[in-house]
Design an enzyme around this catalytic site. Structure first.
Site, PDB file in Angstrom:
ATOM      1  N   GLU A  34       0.639  -0.767  -0.281  1.00 27.17           N
ATOM      2  CA  GLU A  34      -0.216  -0.307   0.007  1.00 27.17           C
ATOM      3  C   GLU A  34       0.600   1.563  -0.022  1.00 27.17           C
ATOM      4  OE1 GLU A  34      -2.811   0.031  -0.973  1.00 27.17           O
ATOM      5  OE2 GLU A  34      -3.676  -1.794  -0.836  1.00 27.17           O
ATOM      6  N   TYR A 117      -6.047   6.506   4.403  1.00 26.68           N
ATOM      7  CA  TYR A 117      -6.406   5.309   3.250  1.00 26.68           C
ATOM      8  C   TYR A 117      -5.524   4.327   3.279  1.00 26.68           C
ATOM      9  CZ  TYR A 117      -5.602   2.407  -0.419  1.00 26.68           C
ATOM     10  OH  TYR A 117      -5.363   1.030  -1.249  1.00 26.68           O
ATOM     11  N   ASP A 135      -9.530   5.251  -2.190  1.00 28.72           N
ATOM     12  CA  ASP A 135      -8.750   5.810  -2.840  1.00 28.72           C
ATOM     13  C   ASP A 135      -8.775   6.594  -4.315  1.00 28.72           C
ATOM     14  OD1 ASP A 135      -9.704   3.934  -4.643  1.00 28.72           O
ATOM     15  OD2 ASP A 135      -7.283   3.721  -5.382  1.00 28.72           O
TER      16      ASP A 135
END
Length: 299
Positions: A34, A117, A135
């Site tokens: 991520e 996020y 996102d």
DNA sequence: AATCCGTGGAC
DNA sequence: TGTCCAAGGAT
């Protein structure tokens, strides 16, 4: 069928086989993916993620090494302070959580480099919790399909989280799957440019398509320049320092950019940000490379 | 809230 | 060529 159900069905048949989606991927692996994916395309992240996870399979492995190694391993993924923060994140995970990536959203959000996020993505995708994960892809899909607008706002807002939360199935694992499905849809079908509406599961219900795919109205926001900016100069300086095995003399760094004022400002910024350290006034290293006690604290 | 922060590929 | 944009975060 709800939108989430449709998205999940589509995802089950169309999901890309990305490395970090393998069932054996650890929460640490999800977190690393991520962070790497923050503003960097999937195709460039995949090989970097594999190398990173091979070298540092746990947070403790990374935390035990100097930050400079993380920045070197980061290579040319861009925004190298993500590497710096991921290293700090690994250390925080070791210190605060015994080396285990926390499953609590607030604890995740307290980690360096983990924002709205990323924290939600880890809680949902690594731990199967029911949190809206919003996102740029999700915002674009919801904006088009639900609101009929061609583009979403520039950043995730509280309203976006509420809107997404209402679209999620109740069961946590299924909610997480819906989130990854919406993201995937935005990444490969409902793209920013040239969306592939014929391949979209929302083809017949999309408010944007049903109103004739209207173009964005009003002035688009200013494009971000890169050429000639401090960011470019910082990138050039850092590339030299990444390659170096020992202290780099200032004269070597002078070669990367002719404008002396801008060059000095960029270098000072890198030091200020904690990416670079000065040894004396005339030698520089990636932060973490310096022998203990050799760093000039003042400049 | 607006800006800054890297890099590379597609058009 | 220049523009846009790619799973954001911090300030």
């Amino acid at each position: 069928m709800t939108l989430a159900d449709e998205a999940i069905t589509w995802y089950d048949a169309n999901a890309r086989d990305l490395a970090w989606r393998q069932p054996e991927t650890t929460p640490w692996g999800v977190l690393v993916s991520e962070v790497m994916l923050q503003q960097t395309p999937v195709v460039r992240v995949e090989p970097a993620w594999r190398s990173w996870m091979t070298r540092w399979p746990t947070p403790a492995d990374l935390a035990a090494e100097p930050q400079s190694e993380a920045v070197r391993m980061w290579g040319r993924l861009g925004y190298p302070r993500r590497a710096m923060r991921l290293h700090a994140c690994a250390q925080a995970i070791v210190e605060r959580h015994g080396g285990t990536v926390p499953d609590d959203l607030d604890q995740l959000l307290a980690l360096p480099g983990v924002g709205t996020y990323t924290g939600r993505a880890v809680a949902a995708f690594a731990y199967g919790q029911r949190h809206p994960v919003v996102d740029t892809n999700v915002r674009r899909v919801v904006s088009r399909v639900v609101e009929g607008k061609p583009d979403a706002g520039p950043a995730t807002t509280a309203a976006d989280l509420v809107a997404m939360e209402e679209l999620l199935p109740e069961e946590p694992a299924r909610a997480a799957r819906a989130s990854i499905a919406f993201m995937e849809l935005g990444a490969v079908v409902c793209t920013a440019r040239a969306p592939k509406c014929v391949a979209c599961p929302f083809h017949d219900v999309c408010a944007w398509r049903l109103t004739g795919l209207p173009l964005p109205d009003g002035p688009s926001r200013k494009p971000q320049r890169y050429a000639g900016t401090d960011r470019q100069v910082r990138g050039l300086l850092l590339e030299v320092l990444r390659q170096a095995t020992g202290p780099v003399p200032r004269q070597r760094l002078d070669l990367v950019w002719t404008d002396e004022v801008q060059r000095a400002r960029a270098l000072a910024g890198l030091v200020e940000d904690g990416l670079v350290e000065s040894l004396g006034a005339e030698d520089f290293v990636l932060a973490g490379d310096a022998p203990r006690g050799a760093v000039n604290q003042l400049s």
